[in-house]
Write an enzyme that holds these catalytic residues in place. Structure first.
Site, short mmCIF file in Angstrom:
data_model
loop_
_atom_site.label_atom_id
_atom_site.label_comp_id
_atom_site.label_asym_id
_atom_site.label_seq_id
_atom_site.Cartn_x
_atom_site.Cartn_y
_atom_site.Cartn_z
N ASP A 61 -9.94 -2.45 6.45
CA ASP A 61 -9.44 -1.23 5.81
C ASP A 61 -9.67 -1.32 4.30
O ASP A 61 -9.99 -2.39 3.76
CB ASP A 61 -7.96 -1.06 6.14
CG ASP A 61 -7.49 0.37 5.94
OD1 ASP A 61 -8.33 1.27 5.90
OD2 ASP A 61 -6.27 0.59 5.85
N THR A 93 -8.10 -1.41 1.27
CA THR A 93 -7.56 -2.35 0.28
C THR A 93 -8.08 -3.76 0.45
O THR A 93 -8.58 -4.37 -0.51
CB THR A 93 -6.01 -2.32 0.30
OG1 THR A 93 -5.58 -0.97 0.06
CG2 THR A 93 -5.44 -3.23 -0.75
N SER A 108 -7.09 4.63 -1.30
CA SER A 108 -6.97 3.19 -1.49
C SER A 108 -8.27 2.51 -1.88
O SER A 108 -8.24 1.40 -2.42
CB SER A 108 -6.43 2.54 -0.20
OG SER A 108 -5.13 2.97 0.08
N GLU A 163 -1.81 -7.93 1.57
CA GLU A 163 -1.42 -6.52 1.59
C GLU A 163 -0.43 -6.23 2.70
O GLU A 163 -0.71 -6.47 3.88
CB GLU A 163 -2.65 -5.63 1.77
CG GLU A 163 -2.30 -4.15 1.76
CD GLU A 163 -3.33 -3.26 2.45
OE1 GLU A 163 -3.36 -2.06 2.16
OE2 GLU A 163 -4.11 -3.78 3.28
N HIS A 172 2.13 8.18 5.75
CA HIS A 172 1.24 9.24 6.22
C HIS A 172 1.83 9.93 7.46
O HIS A 172 1.67 11.14 7.65
CB HIS A 172 -0.14 8.68 6.56
CG HIS A 172 -1.03 8.48 5.38
ND1 HIS A 172 -1.40 9.51 4.54
CD2 HIS A 172 -1.66 7.37 4.90
CE1 HIS A 172 -2.21 9.04 3.58
NE2 HIS A 172 -2.37 7.75 3.78
N ASP A 202 -1.24 0.30 -4.70
CA ASP A 202 -2.52 0.92 -5.05
C ASP A 202 -2.35 2.36 -5.51
O ASP A 202 -3.13 2.86 -6.32
CB ASP A 202 -3.51 0.84 -3.88
CG ASP A 202 -2.90 1.27 -2.55
OD1 ASP A 202 -1.69 1.58 -2.52
OD2 ASP A 202 -3.62 1.26 -1.55
N HIS A 203 -1.35 3.05 -5.00
CA HIS A 203 -1.14 4.46 -5.34
C HIS A 203 0.26 4.88 -4.90
O HIS A 203 0.95 4.15 -4.18
CB HIS A 203 -2.18 5.35 -4.66
CG HIS A 203 -2.26 5.15 -3.18
ND1 HIS A 203 -1.28 5.58 -2.31
CD2 HIS A 203 -3.19 4.52 -2.40
CE1 HIS A 203 -1.60 5.25 -1.07
NE2 HIS A 203 -2.75 4.59 -1.11
N ASP A 228 2.05 2.46 3.61
CA ASP A 228 1.20 3.65 3.48
C ASP A 228 0.96 4.32 4.82
O ASP A 228 1.09 5.55 4.94
CB ASP A 228 -0.14 3.23 2.86
CG ASP A 228 -1.18 4.33 2.90
OD1 ASP A 228 -1.16 5.19 2.00
OD2 ASP A 228 -2.02 4.34 3.83
N LYS A 229 0.61 3.54 5.83
CA LYS A 229 0.27 4.13 7.13
C LYS A 229 1.44 4.94 7.68
O LYS A 229 1.27 6.04 8.21
CB LYS A 229 -0.10 3.05 8.14
CG LYS A 229 -1.22 2.11 7.70
CD LYS A 229 -2.53 2.82 7.49
CE LYS A 229 -3.62 1.81 7.15
NZ LYS A 229 -4.88 2.45 6.72
N ASP A 242 0.84 -1.20 0.00
CA ASP A 242 0.00 0.00 0.00
C ASP A 242 0.88 1.25 0.00
O ASP A 242 1.74 1.42 0.86
CB ASP A 242 -0.90 -0.01 1.24
CG ASP A 242 -2.09 0.93 1.10
OD1 ASP A 242 -1.88 2.11 0.75
OD2 ASP A 242 -3.22 0.48 1.32
N HIS A 273 -1.22 11.14 -0.38
CA HIS A 273 -0.91 10.32 -1.56
C HIS A 273 -0.48 11.24 -2.69
O HIS A 273 -0.69 12.45 -2.66
CB HIS A 273 -2.15 9.55 -2.01
CG HIS A 273 -2.69 8.61 -0.98
ND1 HIS A 273 -3.90 7.96 -1.13
CD2 HIS A 273 -2.21 8.21 0.21
CE1 HIS A 273 -4.13 7.21 -0.09
NE2 HIS A 273 -3.12 7.34 0.75
N GLN A 298 -5.23 -12.50 -1.96
CA GLN A 298 -4.77 -11.11 -1.94
C GLN A 298 -4.10 -10.86 -0.61
O GLN A 298 -4.69 -11.12 0.45
CB GLN A 298 -5.92 -10.12 -2.14
CG GLN A 298 -5.45 -8.66 -2.05
CD GLN A 298 -6.54 -7.66 -2.37
OE1 GLN A 298 -7.05 -7.62 -3.48
NE2 GLN A 298 -6.91 -6.84 -1.39
N ARG A 351 -15.72 4.02 2.86
CA ARG A 351 -14.74 3.11 3.43
C ARG A 351 -14.68 3.16 4.96
O ARG A 351 -14.22 2.23 5.60
CB ARG A 351 -13.35 3.39 2.87
CG ARG A 351 -12.85 4.81 3.14
CD ARG A 351 -11.46 5.05 2.62
NE ARG A 351 -10.45 4.36 3.41
CZ ARG A 351 -9.15 4.41 3.16
NH1 ARG A 351 -8.69 5.10 2.12
NH2 ARG A 351 -8.29 3.76 3.92
#
Length: 558
Positions: free
Chosen positions: A167, A169, A110, A328, A337, A375-376, A333-334, A56, A418, A326, A180
């Site tokens: 979450d 994703t 996400s 993740e 941030h 994802d981004h 990502d977390k 992520d 992001h 899947q 979400r």
């Protein structure tokens, strides 16, 4: 395993990693043409098993920062960087509007990005596997996901994450909701018309939908979402129990589950997000860390790490009909941030270890497709100096040189954002060649499900003589005898091997033996036995083409 380095001559040198041990620095160039290796790796057949691994927020900037720190600028991640097919993937989404031509959102969260590969269709921020609409509070059309399609086909399915499993994703794989944030039954304020008690009845919160899907292996954090009471009264955990789920809450309980014969598995290893490998090192306006700073291990208790979760999920899902998983690595990502470079680096390293678990399975199951992507993009940038960013952190890398990373999308104490950059997508296995070039996230949908196979042009037959393995080991030249209780760090690079073992000996006496991955890896050789003089580190790689050996002598000091 289809690795491009299979025929290349290995060239490695020892370097001091930021974590304090030796690392492998791969030669950055290569001399032999790799076209034939790429051609051999192409397989147009539909895959039987599909493993999708997500980092992520893992764009090329954080991959590079993590690689520099762990292996050096000329180093390579053993698994992630070995995948034969690599491309770039666009991540844009849509904005709410009158439609049918919705405005473009160049930077997405996400929810719509994960929904893109899950459904093959674009949507708007915060929306999970549900189409766009005129306003954010108006639900869109529910889109069937890859996971749901595979369930219909009778395949086993898994969904794991180091974040809350509710979450965005992981939620996009098997839930449909307009916001979400509506993760548990008591979190449904913004999704009132989608509650199970609404008229007409909705699908409920994300936690309820994940359980209702009876996903075979569902593991991550987020227990707090599952202990919430549903509209009907019982908690989501109660509902899971009635559907046959077995709850596991730590590594020991997870390891004790050896098959799905007793029912699906629900792993909830933390109240919210799971703990990162490295303790936080948060960037500051004046610059955190320093030229000699390194990341410290965090206390994770008995939480499983990402690679162990991945290995267990594959072990449980493996069956004659095939499976879809899947997985993740969410804390990249977390922690970005939070402008925490150590936390993010740790999750990239763990993703690489999870990719290796997938490659180990693929080596014995070549009808398995492995896809790795993000994802981004995100906010981490490698910069010349602290003055080039609002916030920064400096770490010593495996090269022994300082690296400064900066964050400039928000001020201190605020969440970094992001970005709209394209991200890496890589693959190995049947139909993996479909990720090459520049693709969009929605293009992954058809690849995950298996495209109609094409025909390869006729070519030269593959050589019948297996290539001889190559191997090389790196270790310190000296070590204190008393420190061997904590371990001697060694790094091994191998190619063309099926089995790699490393031993530590003293005066002809074997002190410890470790099995490594088929392409080598890092190991700590620990012993409490009394030693003196010279230690011998010996690594042996064996494969269809024979065996190869490399040794290093390590002098002991008092």
């Amino acid at each position: 395993m289809a690795a491009l380095a299979a025929t290349a001559t290995l060239g490695v040198t020892a370097a001091t990693a930021g974590t304090g041990g030796p690392a492998l620095r791969a030669d950055s160039g290569f001399t032999e043409d790799r076209s034939a290796d790429l051609a051999k790796a192409i397989d147009p057949a539909k895959p039987k098993n599909v493993i999708l691994i997500i980092g992520d927020g893992m764009d090329d900037s954080i991959i590079t920062a993590a690689r520099n720190y762990t292996y050096g600028a000329g180093g390579r991640f053993p698994a992630l960087d070995s995948l034969p097919f690599t491309g770039a993937m666009t991540t844009y989404g849509l904005k709410v509007g009158a439609g049918p031509d919705y405005p473009i959102a160049y930077v997405s969260d996400s929810a719509p990005t994960a929904s893109g590969w899950s459904t093959g269709k674009k949507t708007v921020d915060s929306r999970l596997s549900q189409g766009p609409s005129a306003a954010s509070n108006i639900p869109g059309e529910n889109y069937e996901t890859v996971l749901e399609k595979y369930q219909t086909q009778g395949k086993l399915v898994g969904n794991i994450s180091t974040a809350e499993i509710t979450d965005a994703t992981p939620a996009a794989a098997a839930s449909h909701i307009s916001q979400r944030a509506c993760q548990g039954p008591t979190d449904m304020t913004a999704c009132a018309v989608e509650k199970k008690s609404a008229t007409p009845a909705g699908l409920g919160s994300i936690a309820e939908q994940l359980v209702d899907h009876k996903i075979d292996v569902l593991m991550g954090g987020g227990k707090n979402r599952f202990v919430q009471a549903t509209d009907a009264g019982p908690t989501v955990l109660d509902s899971a129990a009635t559907k046959g789920y077995r709850l596991v809450e730590d590594s020991s309980q997870m390891n004790a589950v050896t098959s799905l014969e007793g029912g699906p598995v629900l792993g909830l290893f933390a109240p919210a997000n799971m703990t990162t490998r490295f303790a936080p090192m948060v960037a500051t306006a004046t610059g955190a860390g320093g030229p000699y700073a390194s990341c410290a291990n965090a206390d994770r208790g008995d939480q499983p790490d990402f690679s162990r979760m991945t290995r267990k999920a594959i072990e449980l899902l493996d069956n004659d009909k095939g499976f879809f998983l899947q997985a993740e690595s969410a804390m990249v990502d977390k922690q970005e941030h939070s402008a925490d470079i150590c936390g993010a680096i740790g999750d990239v390293v763990e993703l690489d270890e999870a990719v290796q678990e997938a490659l180990n399975f693929q080596a014995d199951n070549p009808d398995t497709l492995i896809l790795v992507t993000a994802d981004h993009g995100h906010s981490t940038q490698i910069i010349p100096a602290a003055a080039n960013a609002k916030l920064s952190t400096t770490l010593m890398t495996a090269d022994g040189d300082p690296m400064t990373v900066g964050y400039s999308t928000a001020e201190a104490g605020q969440s970094q954002s992001h970005t709209g950059t394209q991200v890496r997508v890589a693959a190995s296995g049947p139909q993996g060649a479909n990720v090459t070039g520049v693709i969009d996230q929605t293009d992954l949908f058809a690849t995950l499900l298996g495209r109609t196979p094409s025909e390869l042009p006729p070519g030269e037959p593959a050589p019948s003589t297996p290539l001889k393995p190559a191997v090389q080991v790196a270790a310190a030249t000296s070590v204190k005898a008393s420190s061997l209780r904590n371990g001697l760090a060694v790094s091994v690079a191998a190619s063309g091997a099926k089995k790699v073992t490393v031993t530590l000996s003293n005066h002809g006496r074997v002190l410890v033996t470790r099995a490594l991955y088929s392409n080598g890896g890092d190991a700590l050789l620990k012993t409490a036995q009394k030693v003196s003089g010279t230690l011998v580190v010996k690594v042996v790689a064996t494969g269809d083409g024979g065996s190869a050996t490399d040794t290093r002598n390590v002098r002991t000091t008092s």
